[in-house]
Design a protein around this motif. Structure first.
Motif, PDB file in Angstrom:
ATOM      1  N   VAL A 176      25.998   0.644  25.145  1.00  0.00           N
ATOM      2  CA  VAL A 176      26.403   0.957  23.769  1.00  0.00           C
ATOM      3  C   VAL A 176      27.787   0.379  23.497  1.00  0.00           C
ATOM      4  O   VAL A 176      28.714   0.572  24.299  1.00  0.00           O
ATOM      5  CB  VAL A 176      26.460   2.496  23.604  1.00  0.00           C
ATOM      6  CG1 VAL A 176      27.125   2.873  22.301  1.00  0.00           C
ATOM      7  CG2 VAL A 176      25.082   3.117  23.710  1.00  0.00           C
ATOM      8  N   LEU A 233      26.374   0.461  18.407  1.00  0.00           N
ATOM      9  CA  LEU A 233      26.352   1.866  17.981  1.00  0.00           C
ATOM     10  C   LEU A 233      27.750   2.446  18.133  1.00  0.00           C
ATOM     11  O   LEU A 233      28.459   2.104  19.080  1.00  0.00           O
ATOM     12  CB  LEU A 233      25.392   2.590  18.932  1.00  0.00           C
ATOM     13  CG  LEU A 233      24.797   3.914  18.512  1.00  0.00           C
ATOM     14  CD1 LEU A 233      23.806   3.673  17.376  1.00  0.00           C
ATOM     15  CD2 LEU A 233      24.023   4.516  19.696  1.00  0.00           C
ATOM     16  N   TRP A 238      24.666   9.205  17.061  1.00  0.00           N
ATOM     17  CA  TRP A 238      24.493   8.380  18.265  1.00  0.00           C
ATOM     18  C   TRP A 238      23.647   9.109  19.307  1.00  0.00           C
ATOM     19  O   TRP A 238      22.843   8.509  20.003  1.00  0.00           O
ATOM     20  CB  TRP A 238      25.846   7.963  18.867  1.00  0.00           C
ATOM     21  CG  TRP A 238      26.459   8.967  19.806  1.00  0.00           C
ATOM     22  CD1 TRP A 238      27.206  10.041  19.463  1.00  0.00           C
ATOM     23  CD2 TRP A 238      26.363   8.999  21.237  1.00  0.00           C
ATOM     24  NE1 TRP A 238      27.585  10.735  20.578  1.00  0.00           N
ATOM     25  CE2 TRP A 238      27.084  10.117  21.683  1.00  0.00           C
ATOM     26  CE3 TRP A 238      25.751   8.182  22.188  1.00  0.00           C
ATOM     27  CZ2 TRP A 238      27.208  10.447  23.030  1.00  0.00           C
ATOM     28  CZ3 TRP A 238      25.867   8.510  23.537  1.00  0.00           C
ATOM     29  CH2 TRP A 238      26.583   9.633  23.945  1.00  0.00           C
ATOM     30  N   TYR A 248      29.672   5.640  19.118  1.00  0.00           N
ATOM     31  CA  TYR A 248      29.397   6.932  19.769  1.00  0.00           C
ATOM     32  C   TYR A 248      30.302   8.064  19.240  1.00  0.00           C
ATOM     33  O   TYR A 248      30.234   9.179  19.749  1.00  0.00           O
ATOM     34  CB  TYR A 248      29.453   6.821  21.302  1.00  0.00           C
ATOM     35  CG  TYR A 248      30.793   6.371  21.842  1.00  0.00           C
ATOM     36  CD1 TYR A 248      31.938   7.134  21.713  1.00  0.00           C
ATOM     37  CD2 TYR A 248      30.914   5.154  22.508  1.00  0.00           C
ATOM     38  CE1 TYR A 248      33.151   6.718  22.194  1.00  0.00           C
ATOM     39  CE2 TYR A 248      32.132   4.716  22.998  1.00  0.00           C
ATOM     40  CZ  TYR A 248      33.239   5.508  22.835  1.00  0.00           C
ATOM     41  OH  TYR A 248      34.452   5.088  23.303  1.00  0.00           O
TER      42      TYR A 248
END
Ligand SMILES: C[S@@+](CC[C@H](N)C(=O)[O-])C[C@H]1O[C@@H](n2cnc3c(N)ncnc32)[C@H](O)[C@@H]1O
Length: 262
Positions: free
Chosen positions: A85, A111, A118, A113
């Motif tokens: 990620v 993404l 997420w 987080y």
């Protein structure tokens, strides 16, 4: 002005500075290679992972950058699959290039987080044997750090481990100054003899005004380990520390204690 330059100019002074191609290029080209004792930190991370006593089937890397930690895990556990990620497109592109040979087993996702959404997106591919993060979560405020650690706990399989290689706060400004010298010396030494080698003074000047420094929200490792214990992690410790560079984490227990309100 190109569209990407216009986009970069809108990026703030928080963690989103990592979306800038120029910062990513500087970090990957110069800084990561000069992180003091980087090999020792990775060795410690791998020893904690090996401590599970079983091969890694799957792992998650939060703020993966160019995939430096994932590459080490995959070298040791080539059968593992990984979720990587990062919210920086240039970093994800670098990770895709570096981990080409493992692409069949990896899911790289752009993404953030720090966004509540997420968790569900990643949980669909979990739970995980191992969750790692390298020099990433320190850009979050403390309440968000605690939320991320609680999410990490929920994303681990029973017996799974979390290892956070992280920039943490010094206890005093005097200690911070020792850290700065330590880091600058290492950055300088790592490029001596290269074609475009810089003087120590030049390196120190760039180090003190770097963009990502303004985005730091450092917290002591003691405080962060205390949060992990409160969340329910076992075997929590700071496994390595040199000034502001720490490797810490813990294990999700095999059995969770009964909740009082259950
Ligand atoms: C200093 S770099 C470290 C990269 C790599 N983990 C390493 O050890 O070299 C920090 C990374 O965390 C990513 N990052 C920071 N905040 C993030 C967030 N909220 N969501 C996703 N990625 C984030 C940045 O884009 C960057 O790639």
């Amino acid at each position: 002005m190109t569209e990407s330059t216009a986009q970069e100019n809108r990026i703030g002074t928080d963690a989103t500075v990592w979306k800038k191609a120029a910062l990513v290029e500087r970090y990957l080209g110069r800084v990561r290679k000069g992180v003091p004792m980087a090999e020792a930190q990775i060795d410690v991370m791998m020893r904690v992972i090996e401590g599970r006593g079983q091969p890694v089937e799957n792992f998650l890397d939060l703020g993966c950058g160019d995939g430096i930690l994932a590459a080490t895990i995959l070298t040791e556990y080539p059968e593992a699959s990984g979720v990587l990620v990062d919210f920086s497109t240039p970093m994800i592109q670098a990770a895709l290039r570096n981990l080409k040979e493992y692409s069949h087993a990896l899911h790289l996702t752009t993404l953030d987080y720090s966004e509540p959404s997420w968790f569900d997106m990643v949980a669909a591919r979990g739970p995980f044997d191992v969750i790692v993060s390298g020099y990433s979560i320190h850009h979050q405020p403390d309440a968000k750090k605690q939320q991320i650690y609680a999410d990490v706990f929920d994303l681990l399989k029973p017996g799974g481990v979390f290892v956070n290689m992280e920039h943490v706060a010094s206890s005093t400004p005097w200690v911070e100054a020792r850290h700065d010298d330590f880091f600058i010396d290492s950055l300088w030494a790592s490029q001596v003899g290269s074609e475009d080698a810089k003087s120590r003074e030049e390196i120190a000047a760039a180090y003190h005004v770097r963009e990502d420094k303004a985005a730091n929200q450092l917290t002591s490792v003691e405080r962060q380990c205390a949060w992990l214990r409160q969340i329910g992690f076992q075997d929590v410790d700071c496994y390595f520390k040199a000034f502001e560079l720490a490797v810490f984490g813990g294990r999700r227990p095999f059995e969770l204690p009964e909740r009082e309100d259950a």
